[in-house]
Design an enzyme around this catalytic site. Structure first.
Site, PDB file in Angstrom:
ATOM      1  N   GLY A  13       0.245   3.495   5.418  1.00 40.87           N
ATOM      2  CA  GLY A  13      -0.141   2.205   6.011  1.00 40.87           C
ATOM      3  C   GLY A  13       0.747   1.873   7.197  1.00 40.87           C
ATOM      4  O   GLY A  13       0.265   1.502   8.277  1.00 40.87           O
ATOM      5  N   HIS A  14       2.072   2.027   7.008  1.00 42.17           N
ATOM      6  CA  HIS A  14       2.995   1.801   8.127  1.00 42.17           C
ATOM      7  C   HIS A  14       2.722   2.795   9.249  1.00 42.17           C
ATOM      8  O   HIS A  14       2.718   2.441  10.428  1.00 42.17           O
ATOM      9  CB  HIS A  14       4.446   2.007   7.671  1.00 42.17           C
ATOM     10  CG  HIS A  14       4.904   1.079   6.573  1.00 42.17           C
ATOM     11  ND1 HIS A  14       5.258   1.541   5.329  1.00 42.17           N
ATOM     12  CD2 HIS A  14       5.089  -0.263   6.552  1.00 42.17           C
ATOM     13  CE1 HIS A  14       5.643   0.522   4.571  1.00 42.17           C
ATOM     14  NE2 HIS A  14       5.547  -0.588   5.284  1.00 42.17           N
ATOM     15  N   LYS A 126      -3.629  -5.642   5.918  1.00 39.04           N
ATOM     16  CA  LYS A 126      -3.290  -5.746   4.485  1.00 39.04           C
ATOM     17  C   LYS A 126      -2.631  -7.102   4.211  1.00 39.04           C
ATOM     18  O   LYS A 126      -2.910  -7.744   3.201  1.00 39.04           O
ATOM     19  CB  LYS A 126      -2.349  -4.595   4.138  1.00 39.04           C
ATOM     20  CG  LYS A 126      -1.467  -4.792   2.931  1.00 39.04           C
ATOM     21  CD  LYS A 126      -2.122  -4.228   1.729  1.00 39.04           C
ATOM     22  CE  LYS A 126      -1.312  -4.318   0.463  1.00 39.04           C
ATOM     23  NZ  LYS A 126       0.003  -4.863   0.537  1.00 39.04           N
ATOM     24  N   ASP A 127      -1.734  -7.518   5.121  1.00 40.73           N
ATOM     25  CA  ASP A 127      -1.080  -8.830   5.002  1.00 40.73           C
ATOM     26  C   ASP A 127      -1.830  -9.785   5.931  1.00 40.73           C
ATOM     27  O   ASP A 127      -1.319 -10.181   6.985  1.00 40.73           O
ATOM     28  CB  ASP A 127       0.396  -8.715   5.381  1.00 40.73           C
ATOM     29  CG  ASP A 127       1.140  -7.792   4.435  1.00 40.73           C
ATOM     30  OD1 ASP A 127       1.693  -8.274   3.447  1.00 40.73           O
ATOM     31  OD2 ASP A 127       1.127  -6.564   4.667  1.00 40.73           O
ATOM     32  N   GLN A 130      -0.347 -13.056   7.080  1.00 45.18           N
ATOM     33  CA  GLN A 130       0.784 -12.815   7.980  1.00 45.18           C
ATOM     34  C   GLN A 130       0.304 -12.620   9.424  1.00 45.18           C
ATOM     35  O   GLN A 130       0.923 -13.119  10.369  1.00 45.18           O
ATOM     36  CB  GLN A 130       1.549 -11.581   7.499  1.00 45.18           C
ATOM     37  CG  GLN A 130       2.673 -11.136   8.390  1.00 45.18           C
ATOM     38  CD  GLN A 130       3.501 -10.048   7.719  1.00 45.18           C
ATOM     39  OE1 GLN A 130       4.363 -10.336   6.911  1.00 45.18           O
ATOM     40  NE2 GLN A 130       3.222  -8.800   8.039  1.00 45.18           N
ATOM     41  N   VAL A 153      -4.976   0.584   5.061  1.00 46.11           N
ATOM     42  CA  VAL A 153      -5.023   1.990   4.641  1.00 46.11           C
ATOM     43  C   VAL A 153      -4.946   2.021   3.115  1.00 46.11           C
ATOM     44  O   VAL A 153      -4.099   1.341   2.519  1.00 46.11           O
ATOM     45  CB  VAL A 153      -3.872   2.799   5.267  1.00 46.11           C
ATOM     46  CG1 VAL A 153      -3.901   4.243   4.782  1.00 46.11           C
ATOM     47  CG2 VAL A 153      -3.970   2.747   6.785  1.00 46.11           C
ATOM     48  N   MET A 161      -2.516   0.699   0.083  1.00 47.03           N
ATOM     49  CA  MET A 161      -1.148   1.235   0.049  1.00 47.03           C
ATOM     50  C   MET A 161      -0.131   0.120   0.179  1.00 47.03           C
ATOM     51  O   MET A 161      -0.337  -0.825   0.947  1.00 47.03           O
ATOM     52  CB  MET A 161      -0.947   2.240   1.173  1.00 47.03           C
ATOM     53  CG  MET A 161      -1.687   3.509   0.926  1.00 47.03           C
ATOM     54  SD  MET A 161      -1.031   4.795   1.980  1.00 47.03           S
ATOM     55  CE  MET A 161      -1.939   6.177   1.315  1.00 47.03           C
ATOM     56  N   SER A 163       4.410  -0.535  -0.459  1.00 45.81           N
ATOM     57  CA  SER A 163       5.701  -0.033  -0.954  1.00 45.81           C
ATOM     58  C   SER A 163       5.912  -0.462  -2.401  1.00 45.81           C
ATOM     59  O   SER A 163       6.677   0.149  -3.136  1.00 45.81           O
ATOM     60  CB  SER A 163       6.847  -0.568  -0.096  1.00 45.81           C
ATOM     61  OG  SER A 163       6.587  -0.315   1.255  1.00 45.81           O
ATOM     62  N   ARG A 164       5.244  -1.536  -2.814  1.00 45.29           N
ATOM     63  CA  ARG A 164       5.433  -2.056  -4.170  1.00 45.29           C
ATOM     64  C   ARG A 164       4.588  -1.328  -5.210  1.00 45.29           C
ATOM     65  O   ARG A 164       4.787  -1.534  -6.402  1.00 45.29           O
ATOM     66  CB  ARG A 164       5.124  -3.559  -4.208  1.00 45.29           C
ATOM     67  CG  ARG A 164       6.150  -4.383  -3.434  1.00 45.29           C
ATOM     68  CD  ARG A 164       5.954  -5.881  -3.658  1.00 45.29           C
ATOM     69  NE  ARG A 164       7.097  -6.636  -3.198  1.00 45.29           N
ATOM     70  CZ  ARG A 164       7.137  -7.331  -2.054  1.00 45.29           C
ATOM     71  NH1 ARG A 164       6.103  -7.352  -1.260  1.00 45.29           N
ATOM     72  NH2 ARG A 164       8.230  -7.995  -1.720  1.00 45.29           N
TER      73      ARG A 164
HETATM   74  P1  AMP Z   1       5.987  -4.173   5.019  1.00 46.71           P
HETATM   75  O1  AMP Z   1       6.941  -3.043   5.165  1.00 46.71           O
HETATM   76  O2  AMP Z   1       5.325  -4.237   3.681  1.00 46.71           O
HETATM   77  O3  AMP Z   1       6.570  -5.485   5.480  1.00 46.71           O
HETATM   78  O4  AMP Z   1       4.808  -3.867   6.041  1.00 46.71           O
HETATM   79  C1  AMP Z   1       5.066  -3.660   7.401  1.00 46.71           C
HETATM   80  C2  AMP Z   1       3.741  -3.675   8.140  1.00 46.71           C
HETATM   81  O5  AMP Z   1       2.904  -2.646   7.628  1.00 46.71           O
HETATM   82  C3  AMP Z   1       2.983  -5.001   7.973  1.00 46.71           C
HETATM   83  O6  AMP Z   1       2.383  -5.344   9.212  1.00 46.71           O
HETATM   84  C4  AMP Z   1       1.954  -4.656   6.929  1.00 46.71           C
HETATM   85  O7  AMP Z   1       0.785  -5.434   7.012  1.00 46.71           O
HETATM   86  C5  AMP Z   1       1.651  -3.212   7.282  1.00 46.71           C
HETATM   87  N1  AMP Z   1       1.075  -2.529   6.121  1.00 46.71           N
HETATM   88  C6  AMP Z   1       1.618  -2.418   4.883  1.00 46.71           C
HETATM   89  N2  AMP Z   1       0.773  -1.770   4.060  1.00 46.71           N
HETATM   90  C7  AMP Z   1      -0.324  -1.477   4.800  1.00 46.71           C
HETATM   91  C8  AMP Z   1      -1.568  -0.829   4.511  1.00 46.71           C
HETATM   92  N3  AMP Z   1      -1.852  -0.352   3.308  1.00 46.71           N
HETATM   93  N4  AMP Z   1      -2.471  -0.703   5.511  1.00 46.71           N
HETATM   94  C9  AMP Z   1      -2.193  -1.193   6.750  1.00 46.71           C
HETATM   95  N5  AMP Z   1      -1.051  -1.820   7.075  1.00 46.71           N
HETATM   96  C10 AMP Z   1      -0.132  -1.954   6.120  1.00 46.71           C
END
Ligand code: AMP
Length: 286
Positions: A13-14, A126-127, A130, A153, A161, A163-164
């Site tokens: 996703g990232h 996904k967020d 946000q 993703v 997807m 991290s949690r």
């Molecule tokens: P995080 O590390 O969870 O703060 O996510 C960092 C960025 O990656 C944020 O903009 C999230 O929305 C994006 N992100 C996290 N998971 C996904 C995913 N499965 N698909 C698309 N973007 C994602």
């Protein structure tokens, strides 16, 4: 310059955001920072995964120009006292159960914007909330930055997807499929005559049939104001948060105006070719 803010524990996703930035921008910077101000006491700040070396290897392999992974004291020095609050949008949905969360997000994102002065910044749908909150901050504070939004993703079986996800037990992981499944079913049932309540009930029934699922919210909202909607005429976001044990999962699905299912790309498995980013205002808000 493209900027991709993350909390690390990098997954596909990232990487989709990074790929979008590499495609659209001359230089791409990624931040990896587990931001304490967006966690409430009792949340998973201390246990949040931080596999920095693995993250760096993945980002290096893609050709990222810079990774910034500061210490907490560098971002929040002694006597730190300045915060950015977007009002209204941040007290609903995830903001209801996580009241200080978005203040932490907008504060750190604003600081990284000031550090890097990017032309574009990439966020994941996904967020969803946000993305709306960050875009509002950028507009309200006249930040000259284009916010690009990339599709969700998913794992091959549909789980978004995150991290949690690694916190989930095998049973929780299996039952968590109800999130993406119920969204997919709901999306396919929307017609010009379907009411948001009917759709909400369908999702609620499916998720509550999973014994390990505790629903935080299931909401159908306007894609830009995040206010409740009574029909799908102006499009909608179906957003949900569900807790499995200690893990809070979120997922969502965007419905385009006129009730055409939008972004079937949202359900592409992780193995699909590079998703493109969207200027969400242009591509799915009208
Ligand atoms: P995080 O590390 O969870 O703060 O996510 C960092 C960025 O990656 C944020 O903009 C999230 O929305 C994006 N992100 C996290 N998971 C996904 C995913 N499965 N698909 C698309 N973007 C994602």
């Amino acid at each position: 310059m493209g900027l991709v803010p993350t909390m690390g524990a990098i997954h596909q996703g990232h990487l989709s955001l990074v790929e979008a930035s590499l495609k659209e921008c001359d230089r791409t910077a990624v931040t990896i920072f587990v931001n304490p101000t967006q966690f409430a006491p009792g949340e998973d700040l201390d246990s949040y995964p931080q596999p920095l070396e693995e993250d760096l290897n993945q980002l290096r392999a893609l050709g990222v120009n810079m990774v910034y992974s500061p210490f907490v004291r560098e971002v929040y020095p002694d006597a730190y006292s300045t915060y950015i609050t977007v009002e209204g949008l941040t007290t609903m949905l995830c903001g209801k159960s996580r009241p200080a969360h978005f203040r932490g997000v907008t504060t750190v994102v604003c600081k990284f914007f000031n550090t890097f002065r990017p032309d574009r910044a990439f966020f994941g749908l996904k967020d969803y909330q946000q993305t709306v909150v960050v875009r509002r901050m950028v507009r309200d504070l006249d930040m000259n930055i284009q916010i690009r939004c990339c599709p969700i993703v998913r794992e091959p079986d549909g789980l978004a997807m995150s991290s949690r996800n690694r916190y989930l037990s095998p049973e929780e992981r299996q039952q968590a499929l109800a999130l993406s499944e119920s969204l997919r079913i709901a999306e396919s049932m929307i017609t010009p005559d379907t009411s948001p309540e009917t759709i909400r009930d369908i999702i609620q029934n499916r998720i509550s049939s999973k014994p390990l699922a505790r629903i935080d919210y299931i909401e159908i909202r306007h894609p830009e104001t995040l206010e409740p909607v009574t029909d799908f005429d102006e499009g909608a976001v179906i957003a949900l948060a569900v807790i499995f044990g200690k893990t809070r999962l979120i997922d969502n699905c965007l419905i385009a105006p006129g009730s055409d299912p939008f972004l079937s790309k949202n359900f592409k498995p992780a193995s699909s070719s590079h998703p493109e980013s969207y200027d969400i205002e242009v591509d799915c808000m009208r």
